[in-house]
Motif scaffolding. Sequence first.
Motif, PDB file in Angstrom:
ATOM      1  N   ASN A 288       0.775  -1.237   0.000  1.00 20.85           N
ATOM      2  CA  ASN A 288       0.000   0.000   0.000  1.00 20.85           C
ATOM      3  C   ASN A 288       0.809   1.291   0.000  1.00 20.85           C
ATOM      4  OD1 ASN A 288      -2.588  -1.390   0.235  1.00 20.85           O
ATOM      5  ND2 ASN A 288      -1.968  -1.881   2.325  1.00 20.85           N
ATOM      6  N   ALA A 289       2.088   1.241   0.351  1.00 16.68           N
ATOM      7  CA  ALA A 289       2.870   2.478   0.439  1.00 16.68           C
ATOM      8  C   ALA A 289       3.052   3.104  -0.942  1.00 16.68           C
ATOM      9  CB  ALA A 289       4.223   2.206   1.077  1.00 16.68           C
ATOM     10  N   ALA A 290       3.023   4.432  -0.976  1.00 16.29           N
ATOM     11  CA  ALA A 290       3.181   5.151  -2.234  1.00 16.29           C
ATOM     12  C   ALA A 290       4.644   5.334  -2.609  1.00 16.29           C
ATOM     13  CB  ALA A 290       2.496   6.513  -2.146  1.00 16.29           C
ATOM     14  N   VAL A 291       5.543   5.058  -1.679  1.00 17.80           N
ATOM     15  CA  VAL A 291       6.979   5.238  -1.928  1.00 17.80           C
ATOM     16  C   VAL A 291       7.684   3.887  -1.861  1.00 17.80           C
ATOM     17  CG1 VAL A 291       6.968   7.586  -1.048  1.00 17.80           C
ATOM     18  CG2 VAL A 291       7.453   5.700   0.513  1.00 17.80           C
ATOM     19  N   SER A 292       8.960   3.889  -2.158  1.00 15.63           N
ATOM     20  CA  SER A 292       9.751   2.661  -2.128  1.00 15.63           C
ATOM     21  C   SER A 292       9.840   2.122  -0.699  1.00 15.63           C
ATOM     22  CB  SER A 292      11.152   2.917  -2.677  1.00 15.63           C
ATOM     23  OG  SER A 292      11.091   3.391  -4.002  1.00 15.63           O
ATOM     24  N   VAL A 293       9.977   0.802  -0.593  1.00 13.57           N
ATOM     25  CA  VAL A 293      10.040   0.133   0.712  1.00 13.57           C
ATOM     26  C   VAL A 293      11.224  -0.826   0.734  1.00 13.57           C
ATOM     27  CG1 VAL A 293       8.854  -1.400   2.332  1.00 13.57           C
ATOM     28  CG2 VAL A 293       7.539   0.298   1.038  1.00 13.57           C
ATOM     29  N   ALA A 294      11.985  -0.787   1.816  1.00 17.98           N
ATOM     30  CA  ALA A 294      13.072  -1.746   2.025  1.00 17.98           C
ATOM     31  C   ALA A 294      12.715  -2.625   3.207  1.00 17.98           C
ATOM     32  CB  ALA A 294      14.391  -1.033   2.287  1.00 17.98           C
ATOM     33  N   CYS A 295      12.747  -3.938   3.010  1.00 17.55           N
ATOM     34  CA  CYS A 295      12.468  -4.906   4.070  1.00 17.55           C
ATOM     35  C   CYS A 295      13.784  -5.536   4.512  1.00 17.55           C
ATOM     36  CB  CYS A 295      11.507  -5.986   3.583  1.00 17.55           C
ATOM     37  SG  CYS A 295       9.849  -5.382   3.253  1.00 17.55           S
ATOM     38  N   VAL A 296      14.044  -5.492   5.812  1.00 19.39           N
ATOM     39  CA  VAL A 296      15.321  -5.958   6.346  1.00 19.39           C
ATOM     40  C   VAL A 296      15.075  -7.143   7.280  1.00 19.39           C
ATOM     41  CG1 VAL A 296      17.398  -5.316   7.621  1.00 19.39           C
ATOM     42  CG2 VAL A 296      16.200  -3.594   6.240  1.00 19.39           C
ATOM     43  N   PRO A 297      15.623  -8.315   6.963  1.00 19.69           N
ATOM     44  CA  PRO A 297      15.471  -9.456   7.867  1.00 19.69           C
ATOM     45  C   PRO A 297      16.401  -9.334   9.063  1.00 19.69           C
ATOM     46  CG  PRO A 297      16.832 -10.069   6.004  1.00 19.69           C
ATOM     47  CD  PRO A 297      16.366  -8.659   5.737  1.00 19.69           C
ATOM     48  N   SER A 298      16.011  -9.886  10.176  1.00 18.12           N
ATOM     49  CA  SER A 298      16.807  -9.723  11.394  1.00 18.12           C
ATOM     50  C   SER A 298      18.213 -10.305  11.307  1.00 18.12           C
ATOM     51  CB  SER A 298      16.077 -10.316  12.602  1.00 18.12           C
ATOM     52  OG  SER A 298      15.747 -11.667  12.374  1.00 18.12           O
ATOM     53  N   PRO A 299      18.476 -11.394  10.565  1.00 13.11           N
ATOM     54  CA  PRO A 299      19.855 -11.906  10.533  1.00 13.11           C
ATOM     55  C   PRO A 299      20.872 -10.920   9.989  1.00 13.11           C
ATOM     56  CG  PRO A 299      18.320 -13.556   9.710  1.00 13.11           C
ATOM     57  CD  PRO A 299      17.547 -12.286   9.861  1.00 13.11           C
ATOM     58  N   VAL A 300      20.438  -9.873   9.265  1.00 15.08           N
ATOM     59  CA  VAL A 300      21.410  -8.934   8.722  1.00 15.08           C
ATOM     60  C   VAL A 300      22.016  -8.069   9.812  1.00 15.08           C
ATOM     61  CG1 VAL A 300      19.938  -6.921   8.315  1.00 15.08           C
ATOM     62  CG2 VAL A 300      21.788  -7.443   6.721  1.00 15.08           C
ATOM     63  N   SER A 301      21.393  -8.074  10.996  1.00 15.29           N
ATOM     64  CA  SER A 301      21.904  -7.239  12.079  1.00 15.29           C
ATOM     65  C   SER A 301      23.285  -7.697  12.503  1.00 15.29           C
ATOM     66  CB  SER A 301      20.957  -7.296  13.287  1.00 15.29           C
ATOM     67  OG  SER A 301      21.523  -6.632  14.387  1.00 15.29           O
ATOM     68  N   ALA A 302      24.197  -6.759  12.608  1.00 10.68           N
ATOM     69  CA  ALA A 302      25.556  -7.084  13.045  1.00 10.68           C
ATOM     70  C   ALA A 302      25.640  -7.218  14.555  1.00 10.68           C
ATOM     71  CB  ALA A 302      26.520  -5.990  12.573  1.00 10.68           C
ATOM     72  N   ARG A 303      24.581  -6.791  15.244  1.00  7.21           N
ATOM     73  CA  ARG A 303      24.616  -6.845  16.693  1.00  7.21           C
ATOM     74  C   ARG A 303      24.484  -8.294  17.159  1.00  7.21           C
ATOM     75  NH1 ARG A 303      20.820  -6.852  20.704  1.00  7.21           N
ATOM     76  NH2 ARG A 303      19.142  -6.778  19.176  1.00  7.21           N
ATOM     77  N   ARG A 304      25.218  -8.639  18.169  1.00  3.51           N
ATOM     78  CA  ARG A 304      25.138  -9.968  18.757  1.00  3.51           C
ATOM     79  C   ARG A 304      24.717  -9.833  20.212  1.00  3.51           C
ATOM     80  NH1 ARG A 304      25.172 -10.784  14.247  1.00  3.51           N
ATOM     81  NH2 ARG A 304      26.546 -12.087  12.988  1.00  3.51           N
ATOM     82  N   LEU A 305      23.857 -10.723  20.640  1.00  2.00           N
ATOM     83  CA  LEU A 305      23.433 -10.693  22.027  1.00  2.00           C
ATOM     84  C   LEU A 305      24.596 -11.074  22.930  1.00  2.00           C
ATOM     85  CD1 LEU A 305      19.969 -12.455  21.716  1.00  2.00           C
ATOM     86  CD2 LEU A 305      20.413 -10.010  21.965  1.00  2.00           C
ATOM     87  N   PRO A 306      24.710 -10.426  24.089  1.00  2.00           N
ATOM     88  CA  PRO A 306      25.805 -10.761  24.994  1.00  2.00           C
ATOM     89  C   PRO A 306      25.664 -12.174  25.524  1.00  2.00           C
ATOM     90  CG  PRO A 306      24.212  -9.338  26.069  1.00  2.00           C
ATOM     91  CD  PRO A 306      23.821  -9.388  24.630  1.00  2.00           C
ATOM     92  N   ARG A 307      26.809 -12.783  25.818  1.00  2.00           N
ATOM     93  CA  ARG A 307      26.786 -14.138  26.358  1.00  2.00           C
ATOM     94  C   ARG A 307      26.226 -14.115  27.785  1.00  2.00           C
ATOM     95  NH1 ARG A 307      32.081 -17.774  25.900  1.00  2.00           N
ATOM     96  NH2 ARG A 307      31.376 -17.607  23.740  1.00  2.00           N
ATOM     97  N   VAL A 308      25.313 -15.022  28.040  1.00  2.00           N
ATOM     98  CA  VAL A 308      24.696 -15.098  29.367  1.00  2.00           C
ATOM     99  C   VAL A 308      25.583 -15.921  30.290  1.00  2.00           C
ATOM    100  CG1 VAL A 308      22.683 -15.853  30.674  1.00  2.00           C
ATOM    101  CG2 VAL A 308      22.392 -14.894  28.371  1.00  2.00           C
ATOM    102  N   GLY A 309      25.881 -15.373  31.456  1.00  2.00           N
ATOM    103  CA  GLY A 309      26.731 -16.073  32.419  1.00  2.00           C
ATOM    104  C   GLY A 309      25.984 -17.182  33.135  1.00  2.00           C
TER     105      GLY A 309
END
Length: 331
Positions: A288-309
Amino acid sequence: MKSRKPLGTIVHGSDFSGNARLAGNVAAALAAKLLKPLSVVHVVDDASVPRSRATSRGAVLRPAKSALRIEEARLRKRGGTVRGELRVGRPDEALVAAARESGASLLVLSSLGRRPAGSWLMGTVSERTAESSPVPTLVVRSDAPFEAWLQGERPLRVFVAFDFSVTSEAAVEWVRSLLAAGPCEVTVGHLNWPPEVRERFGIAPPWALENPPAVQRVLEQRVRERVAVLLGRHDARVSVRPSWERPDFALMAMAKEAEADLIVVGTRQRDLLSRAFEGSVSRGLLRNAAVSVACVPSPVSARRLPRVGPVRRILVTTDFSPAGNLAIAWA
């Protein structure tokens, strides 16, 4: 042995239509600006390709090969390395496979048609591709804003949907790749549902349509702080709004107010039934958007969750009900 395309390739899926040519212009300009190779992929639907006679198969594929060579030559004139590739299969599945096999950094499409004999649940090829692509997918409505941006005439106005989820954080982080290509005016939009926010902040009824001023300030500050971490030093405008309507409609209204050229949204890539019964914000925007849309999947995130102790203590509560006592057993 089949050669592997370089990592970071920009893949452009084309059906040689007018809209696809516009998307090709954007893909070629981005590839040239970012010094990445461009792969132009055309998919011949396997339903239209005869399986029994090789001569008939060749007759079907020959025009597609010729059109692909013409489009490859046209985009090569815009600068950069361009390679054409012809595939046979279901268009959305073949494009996703091309992106995965090439180690692509971006998949660029236009609003393509539906699968033959497809139902409304299946959606367009661009919708289905974006919802299953392992890399960000840019669906181009118009090439003009991108051309002006990449030629240094003005910044690209980008609106990012943000809700503190992993997928929305990936969407914000992906904007960094746009900033590497040229200046952008970024607006980050966050929607909240007033009853849920008031309950979370312990505000008693009656409920109002708008957020109380103190709550509005807190929400804006939280969004601003998180976005600053994800985007780095780049300044982004933050827009927080209570909403009682469909999220995709509300986000489109916010993007329109920001005069956005591009809407960026994270996608959870749920299965068909989940999207049908639970809805999909990304599909709503794509449709429905009138402009361009970029869809980003979560695996592309460079962030990594901290290791749980190691866990040494567990706090558990109970109200002595059967369910509460079951929590003790789990703890």
